[in-house]
Design a protein around this motif. Structure first.
Motif, PDB file in Angstrom:
ATOM      1  N   ALA A 119       2.982   0.332 151.424  1.00 18.06           N
ATOM      2  CA  ALA A 119       3.593   1.491 152.718  1.00 18.06           C
ATOM      3  C   ALA A 119       5.211   1.211 153.261  1.00 18.06           C
ATOM      4  N   ASP A 120       5.786  -0.130 153.026  1.00 17.26           N
ATOM      5  CA  ASP A 120       7.674   0.337 152.731  1.00 17.26           C
ATOM      6  C   ASP A 120       8.264  -0.037 152.060  1.00 17.26           C
ATOM      7  N   SER A 121       7.850   0.429 151.285  1.00 16.64           N
ATOM      8  CA  SER A 121       8.930   0.024 149.969  1.00 16.64           C
ATOM      9  C   SER A 121       9.226   2.022 149.393  1.00 16.64           C
ATOM     10  N   PRO A 122      10.284   2.252 149.066  1.00 14.09           N
ATOM     11  CA  PRO A 122      10.511   3.817 148.547  1.00 14.09           C
ATOM     12  C   PRO A 122       9.968   3.260 147.500  1.00 14.09           C
ATOM     13  N   VAL A 123      10.268   5.019 147.167  1.00 11.48           N
ATOM     14  CA  VAL A 123       9.241   5.341 145.350  1.00 11.48           C
ATOM     15  C   VAL A 123      11.064   6.225 144.759  1.00 11.48           C
ATOM     16  N   PHE A 124      11.187   5.490 143.948  1.00  9.90           N
ATOM     17  CA  PHE A 124      12.154   6.595 143.434  1.00  9.90           C
ATOM     18  C   PHE A 124      11.423   6.848 141.807  1.00  9.90           C
ATOM     19  N   GLU A 125      11.791   8.092 140.997  1.00 15.41           N
ATOM     20  CA  GLU A 125      11.648   8.580 139.967  1.00 15.41           C
ATOM     21  C   GLU A 125      12.174   8.258 138.476  1.00 15.41           C
ATOM     22  N   GLU A 126      13.736   8.301 138.873  1.00 18.00           N
ATOM     23  CA  GLU A 126      14.060   7.982 137.510  1.00 18.00           C
ATOM     24  C   GLU A 126      15.766   6.842 137.508  1.00 18.00           C
ATOM     25  N   LYS A 143      16.725   8.150 140.871  1.00 14.84           N
ATOM     26  CA  LYS A 143      17.015   9.634 141.790  1.00 14.84           C
ATOM     27  C   LYS A 143      15.728   9.628 142.804  1.00 14.84           C
ATOM     28  N   TYR A 144      15.888  10.145 143.868  1.00 10.71           N
ATOM     29  CA  TYR A 144      14.517   9.623 144.826  1.00 10.71           C
ATOM     30  C   TYR A 144      14.671  11.720 145.366  1.00 10.71           C
ATOM     31  N   GLN A 145      13.733  12.420 145.227  1.00 15.71           N
ATOM     32  CA  GLN A 145      13.989  13.671 145.793  1.00 15.71           C
ATOM     33  C   GLN A 145      14.374  14.777 145.484  1.00 15.71           C
ATOM     34  N   ASP A 146      15.147  14.657 143.898  1.00 13.41           N
ATOM     35  CA  ASP A 146      15.571  15.530 143.371  1.00 13.41           C
ATOM     36  C   ASP A 146      17.297  15.202 143.548  1.00 13.41           C
ATOM     37  N   VAL A 151      23.152   3.073 143.345  1.00 14.77           N
ATOM     38  CA  VAL A 151      22.281   1.693 144.131  1.00 14.77           C
ATOM     39  C   VAL A 151      23.473   0.193 145.093  1.00 14.77           C
ATOM     40  N   CYS A 152      23.250  -0.014 145.842  1.00 15.05           N
ATOM     41  CA  CYS A 152      23.901  -0.919 146.649  1.00 15.05           C
ATOM     42  C   CYS A 152      23.955  -2.190 145.452  1.00 15.05           C
ATOM     43  N   LYS A 153      25.015  -3.172 145.287  1.00 13.98           N
ATOM     44  CA  LYS A 153      25.513  -4.343 145.175  1.00 13.98           C
ATOM     45  C   LYS A 153      24.596  -5.339 145.699  1.00 13.98           C
ATOM     46  N   GLY A 188      27.090  10.657 146.456  1.00 15.81           N
ATOM     47  CA  GLY A 188      25.333  10.968 148.029  1.00 15.81           C
ATOM     48  C   GLY A 188      25.545   9.765 148.259  1.00 15.81           C
ATOM     49  N   PRO A 189      24.660   9.592 149.177  1.00 14.77           N
ATOM     50  CA  PRO A 189      23.540   8.614 150.254  1.00 14.77           C
ATOM     51  C   PRO A 189      23.802   6.984 149.241  1.00 14.77           C
ATOM     52  N   ILE A 190      23.604   5.883 149.683  1.00 16.67           N
ATOM     53  CA  ILE A 190      23.446   4.837 148.721  1.00 16.67           C
ATOM     54  C   ILE A 190      22.129   4.856 148.925  1.00 16.67           C
ATOM     55  N   TRP A 191      21.316   4.121 148.301  1.00 16.29           N
ATOM     56  CA  TRP A 191      19.781   4.340 148.258  1.00 16.29           C
ATOM     57  C   TRP A 191      20.144   2.961 149.307  1.00 16.29           C
TER      58      TRP A 191
END
Length: 336
Positions: A119-126, A143-146, A151-153, A188-191
């Motif tokens: 429930a709490d983990s975002p899912v990215f594709e690539e 990549k998430y939703q195209d 990614v933050c360090k 783009g927005p930071i993951w």
């Protein structure tokens, strides 16, 4: 019972889920003595999955599945560690459940799988490395939703870099992170999740992600990594250097490419990368005149748009995973 407890203390196992769309879904694999082993699906049920989900911090169990659903399939050398697992559902780890470990008679298509709530983990594709001098150096983006996001360090380390380098087929990790100047900062927005890896995951998607929206990173905090770029390709068996059976160099070893789905766009990328002009798209019969290769088959199900500068930038299965024989090796003829 005391002996069993001693075994658990001295030889703890680690569980992971492989091949799913996120780290909380996939084929169940258990580590012991540095090797990842399988779990047989005999008597596998939702109570067993509940323990796996709890051990991984993946929320509630949703479904007990067959591991055969997940690709890439297990390696032929992988063995089964557990059979007839019988958990009550309240154990903290799979190692504490009743199970058979001595006599196991399962085949690779009987591996167990699990699906957790996550429930709490975002899912990215690539995953990719952007704005670097090549495909194996650059800013880490997912990549998430195209949409691609840097990614933050925060929390990033060499173990996470090793996973990325392995996933992209780029060999050894050289640099874990460094400051990104304005020319290499993403737009783009930071993951919005901190990624944490043990270094043993197959993909970055299998690493642990902290709950959504927990970082305070800026564009000065992007991750830049560098891997050892060991990829190369060549055409062999022909009378000229721009025609022949295709071989790629990965981790210092030359291997073939399977022709599943191979077409003109893939030919074009190879000819471009080799500086051999345009593809002549020879017939299937002409391709086979170069004969079969030997040894490793590195790539399968390669899909290119035709715009890539290197074959490794095209989509493909994980390195070394295939369902081909050398009778299906790709051959390419370029115009030179």
């Amino acid at each position: 019972m005391a002996l069993l407890f001693f075994f658990i203390l001295e030889s703890p196992s680690t569980v992971r889920l492989v091949g799913g769309s996120h780290r909380c879904e996939g084929r169940v694999e258990v580590e012991q003595d540095g090797q990842w082993h399988l779990v047989c699906d005999d008597d596998w049920d939702k109570n067993d999955v509940a323990v796996v989900c709890r051990e991984l911090g993946c929320g509630a169990a949703k479904e007990a599945l067959g591991g055969i659903l997940y690709k890439p399939p297990p390696e032929k050398w992988q063995k089964f560690l557990f059979q007839n697992v019988n958990c009550s559902g309240i154990e903290d780890t799979l190692a504490h459940c009743e199970k058979d470990e001595d006599i196991i008679d399962c085949s690779l298509n009987e591996a167990a799988g699990a699906l957790c709530e996550d429930a709490d983990s975002p899912v990215f594709e690539e995953v990719r490395l952007a704005d670097g001098p090549g495909p194996c150096k650059g800013r880490v983006e997912v990549k998430y939703q195209d949409q691609w996001s840097p990614v933050c360090k925060t929390g990033w380390n060499l173990k996470a870099t090793k996973v990325v380098c392995h996933q992209l087929g780029c060999g050894r990790a050289i640099l874990a992170q460094k400051y990104c100047n304005k020319a290499t900062q993403g737009q783009g927005p930071i993951w919005p999740s901190q990624i944490s890896c043990s270094g043993k995951e197959i993909t970055l998607q299998n690493c642990t992600s902290e709950p959504w929206g927990k970082n305070n990173c800026t564009f000065d905090d992007h991750v830049w990594v560098e891997c050892e770029d060991v990829f190369d390709l060549r055409l062999v068996g022909g009378d000229m250097p721009c025609s022949g059976r295709l071989e790629v160099l990965h981790k210092g070893v030359w291997g073939s490419v399977c022709d599943d789905g191979w077409g003109k766009k893939e030919d074009e990328v190879v000819c471009k990368q080799l500086g051999c002009g345009k593809s002549l798209s020879p017939s299937f019969k002409v391709r086979k005149s170069y004969g079969p290769g030997v040894g490793r088959i590195w790539l399968d199900d390669v899909r290119c748009s035709g715009e890539e500068q290197s074959l490794e930038q095209c989509k493909h299965r994980f390195w070394g995973y295939h369902d081909c024989t050398h009778k299906e090796d790709v051959a390419v003829i370029c115009s030179e």
